[in-house]
Design a protein around this motif. Structure first.
Motif, PDB file in Angstrom:
ATOM      1  N   THR A 105       0.823  -1.040   0.012  1.00  0.00           N
ATOM      2  CA  THR A 105       0.067  -0.067  -0.067  1.00  0.00           C
ATOM      3  C   THR A 105       0.774   1.301  -0.006  1.00  0.00           C
ATOM      4  N   VAL A 106       0.611   2.154  -0.753  1.00  0.00           N
ATOM      5  CA  VAL A 106       1.331   3.306  -0.987  1.00  0.00           C
ATOM      6  C   VAL A 106       0.395   4.619  -0.632  1.00  0.00           C
ATOM      7  N   GLU A 107       0.729   5.369   0.390  1.00  0.00           N
ATOM      8  CA  GLU A 107       0.117   6.675   0.652  1.00  0.00           C
ATOM      9  C   GLU A 107       0.670   7.866   0.463  1.00  0.00           C
ATOM     10  N   ARG A 108       0.443   8.577  -0.506  1.00  0.00           N
ATOM     11  CA  ARG A 108       1.314   9.691  -1.092  1.00  0.00           C
ATOM     12  C   ARG A 108       0.354  11.075  -0.902  1.00  0.00           C
ATOM     13  N   GLU A 109       0.708  12.006  -0.599  1.00  0.00           N
ATOM     14  CA  GLU A 109       0.196  13.445  -0.678  1.00  0.00           C
ATOM     15  C   GLU A 109       0.803  14.181  -1.599  1.00  0.00           C
ATOM     16  N   GLY A 110       0.203  14.696  -2.555  1.00  0.00           N
ATOM     17  CA  GLY A 110       0.606  15.691  -3.734  1.00  0.00           C
ATOM     18  C   GLY A 110      -0.497  16.655  -4.146  1.00  0.00           C
ATOM     19  N   ILE A 111       0.230  17.324  -4.862  1.00  0.00           N
ATOM     20  CA  ILE A 111      -0.429  18.689  -5.431  1.00  0.00           C
ATOM     21  C   ILE A 111      -0.492  18.375  -6.789  1.00  0.00           C
ATOM     22  N   TYR A 112      -2.036  18.150  -7.500  1.00  0.00           N
ATOM     23  CA  TYR A 112      -1.943  17.951  -8.884  1.00  0.00           C
ATOM     24  C   TYR A 112      -2.652  19.003  -9.546  1.00  0.00           C
ATOM     25  N   GLU A 113      -2.276  19.429 -10.672  1.00  0.00           N
ATOM     26  CA  GLU A 113      -2.908  20.513 -11.425  1.00  0.00           C
ATOM     27  C   GLU A 113      -3.408  19.821 -12.866  1.00  0.00           C
ATOM     28  N   LYS A 116      -8.029  21.911 -18.783  1.00  0.00           N
ATOM     29  CA  LYS A 116      -8.835  21.600 -19.662  1.00  0.00           C
ATOM     30  C   LYS A 116      -8.236  21.572 -21.266  1.00  0.00           C
ATOM     31  N   GLU A 117      -8.056  20.329 -22.102  1.00  0.00           N
ATOM     32  CA  GLU A 117      -7.458  20.413 -23.239  1.00  0.00           C
ATOM     33  C   GLU A 117      -8.384  20.055 -23.883  1.00  0.00           C
ATOM     34  N   GLU A 118      -8.773  20.508 -25.142  1.00  0.00           N
ATOM     35  CA  GLU A 118      -9.875  20.164 -26.282  1.00  0.00           C
ATOM     36  C   GLU A 118     -11.044  19.472 -25.436  1.00  0.00           C
ATOM     37  N   GLY A 119     -11.532  20.055 -24.390  1.00  0.00           N
ATOM     38  CA  GLY A 119     -12.728  19.623 -23.813  1.00  0.00           C
ATOM     39  C   GLY A 119     -12.638  18.457 -22.726  1.00  0.00           C
ATOM     40  N   SER A 120     -11.449  18.108 -22.658  1.00  0.00           N
ATOM     41  CA  SER A 120     -11.270  17.168 -21.414  1.00  0.00           C
ATOM     42  C   SER A 120     -10.161  17.401 -20.447  1.00  0.00           C
ATOM     43  N   TRP A 121     -10.338  17.155 -19.283  1.00  0.00           N
ATOM     44  CA  TRP A 121      -9.381  17.270 -18.094  1.00  0.00           C
ATOM     45  C   TRP A 121      -8.412  16.418 -18.044  1.00  0.00           C
ATOM     46  N   LYS A 122      -7.153  17.056 -18.012  1.00  0.00           N
ATOM     47  CA  LYS A 122      -5.847  16.322 -18.230  1.00  0.00           C
ATOM     48  C   LYS A 122      -5.255  16.799 -17.049  1.00  0.00           C
ATOM     49  N   ILE A 123      -4.049  15.874 -16.437  1.00  0.00           N
ATOM     50  CA  ILE A 123      -3.283  16.298 -15.291  1.00  0.00           C
ATOM     51  C   ILE A 123      -2.063  16.760 -15.963  1.00  0.00           C
ATOM     52  N   GLU A 124      -1.545  18.289 -15.864  1.00  0.00           N
ATOM     53  CA  GLU A 124      -0.460  18.566 -16.305  1.00  0.00           C
ATOM     54  C   GLU A 124       0.521  18.935 -15.515  1.00  0.00           C
ATOM     55  N   LYS A 125       0.552  18.868 -14.071  1.00  0.00           N
ATOM     56  CA  LYS A 125       1.632  18.905 -13.316  1.00  0.00           C
ATOM     57  C   LYS A 125       1.366  18.152 -11.922  1.00  0.00           C
ATOM     58  N   VAL A 126       2.213  17.472 -11.234  1.00  0.00           N
ATOM     59  CA  VAL A 126       2.164  16.799 -10.281  1.00  0.00           C
ATOM     60  C   VAL A 126       3.243  17.001  -9.386  1.00  0.00           C
ATOM     61  N   GLU A 127       2.989  17.247  -7.974  1.00  0.00           N
ATOM     62  CA  GLU A 127       4.096  17.433  -7.178  1.00  0.00           C
ATOM     63  C   GLU A 127       3.913  16.618  -5.770  1.00  0.00           C
ATOM     64  N   ILE A 128       4.514  15.435  -5.702  1.00  0.00           N
ATOM     65  CA  ILE A 128       4.498  14.748  -4.515  1.00  0.00           C
ATOM     66  C   ILE A 128       5.372  15.198  -3.471  1.00  0.00           C
ATOM     67  N   LEU A 129       4.559  15.517  -2.129  1.00  0.00           N
ATOM     68  CA  LEU A 129       4.706  16.073  -1.013  1.00  0.00           C
ATOM     69  C   LEU A 129       5.642  15.171   0.194  1.00  0.00           C
ATOM     70  N   HIS A 130       4.640  14.009   0.026  1.00  0.00           N
ATOM     71  CA  HIS A 130       4.916  12.918   0.990  1.00  0.00           C
ATOM     72  C   HIS A 130       4.505  11.619   0.401  1.00  0.00           C
ATOM     73  N   GLU A 131       5.267  10.694   0.895  1.00  0.00           N
ATOM     74  CA  GLU A 131       5.035   9.199   0.268  1.00  0.00           C
ATOM     75  C   GLU A 131       5.433   8.259   1.250  1.00  0.00           C
ATOM     76  N   LYS A 132       4.432   7.273   1.513  1.00  0.00           N
ATOM     77  CA  LYS A 132       4.967   6.065   2.688  1.00  0.00           C
ATOM     78  C   LYS A 132       4.270   5.049   1.965  1.00  0.00           C
ATOM     79  N   VAL A 133       5.153   3.845   2.117  1.00  0.00           N
ATOM     80  CA  VAL A 133       5.008   2.659   1.514  1.00  0.00           C
ATOM     81  C   VAL A 133       5.006   1.740   2.676  1.00  0.00           C
ATOM     82  N   PHE A 134       3.836   0.703   2.959  1.00  0.00           N
ATOM     83  CA  PHE A 134       3.718  -0.299   3.816  1.00  0.00           C
ATOM     84  C   PHE A 134       2.846  -1.262   3.455  1.00  0.00           C
TER      85      PHE A 134
END
Length: 134
Positions: A105-113, A116-134
């Motif tokens: 299991t991965v728990e991650r906190e991030g900022i996702y930007e 809207k491109e050609e009528g569809s939402w796309k993720i353009e930028k991600v910054e992972i602030l914290h990540e924990k694997v267990f």
């Protein structure tokens, strides 16, 4: 468009992402990301969509099961850009060798930007602030 309907649209995109992941539909999953993607991993390395696609394709080939959920901490809307701070929890199991399975299991906190491109939402930028694997 009001913020409530915009949040609903983004939530629908999250649902599409969860379905593509759980059903192992690589093309549907990777299509959620903009061709201009900048993804800053927790270790500080920034990857683009091509590298994300390579990494994800390798992962999808070995994937047995996957589930994902998220909690939105907050969000901001500016023009055609939706930025959210999320805590995502994902559980996956992959094939290891022929008969063995590894789960985690991965728990991650991030900022996702999203943009809207050609009528569809796309993720353009991600910054992972914290990540924990267990």
């Amino acid at each position: 468009m009001n913020s409530e309907s915009l949040v609903k649209e983004i939530d629908e995109m999250h649902q599409l992402s969860k379905e593509a992941l759980s059903q192992k539909r690589f093309e549907s999953y990777i299509e959620l990301f903009s061709d201009n993607l900048k993804y800053k991993q927790f270790d500080g390395k920034i990857i683009d969509k091509k590298e994300l696609a390579r990494n994800t394709a390798s992962y999808f080939n070995r994937l047995k099961t996957a589930t994902s959920k998220f909690e939105r901490k907050n969000y901001n809307i500016e023009g055609n850009r939706f930025t959210e701070n999320l805590i995502q929890t994902a559980t996956a199991s992959i094939r290891v060798f022929i008969f063995f399975t590894k789960s985690w299991t991965v728990e991650r906190e991030g900022i996702y930007e999203w943009i809207k491109e050609e009528g569809s939402w796309k993720i353009e930028k991600v910054e992972i602030l914290h990540e924990k694997v267990f």
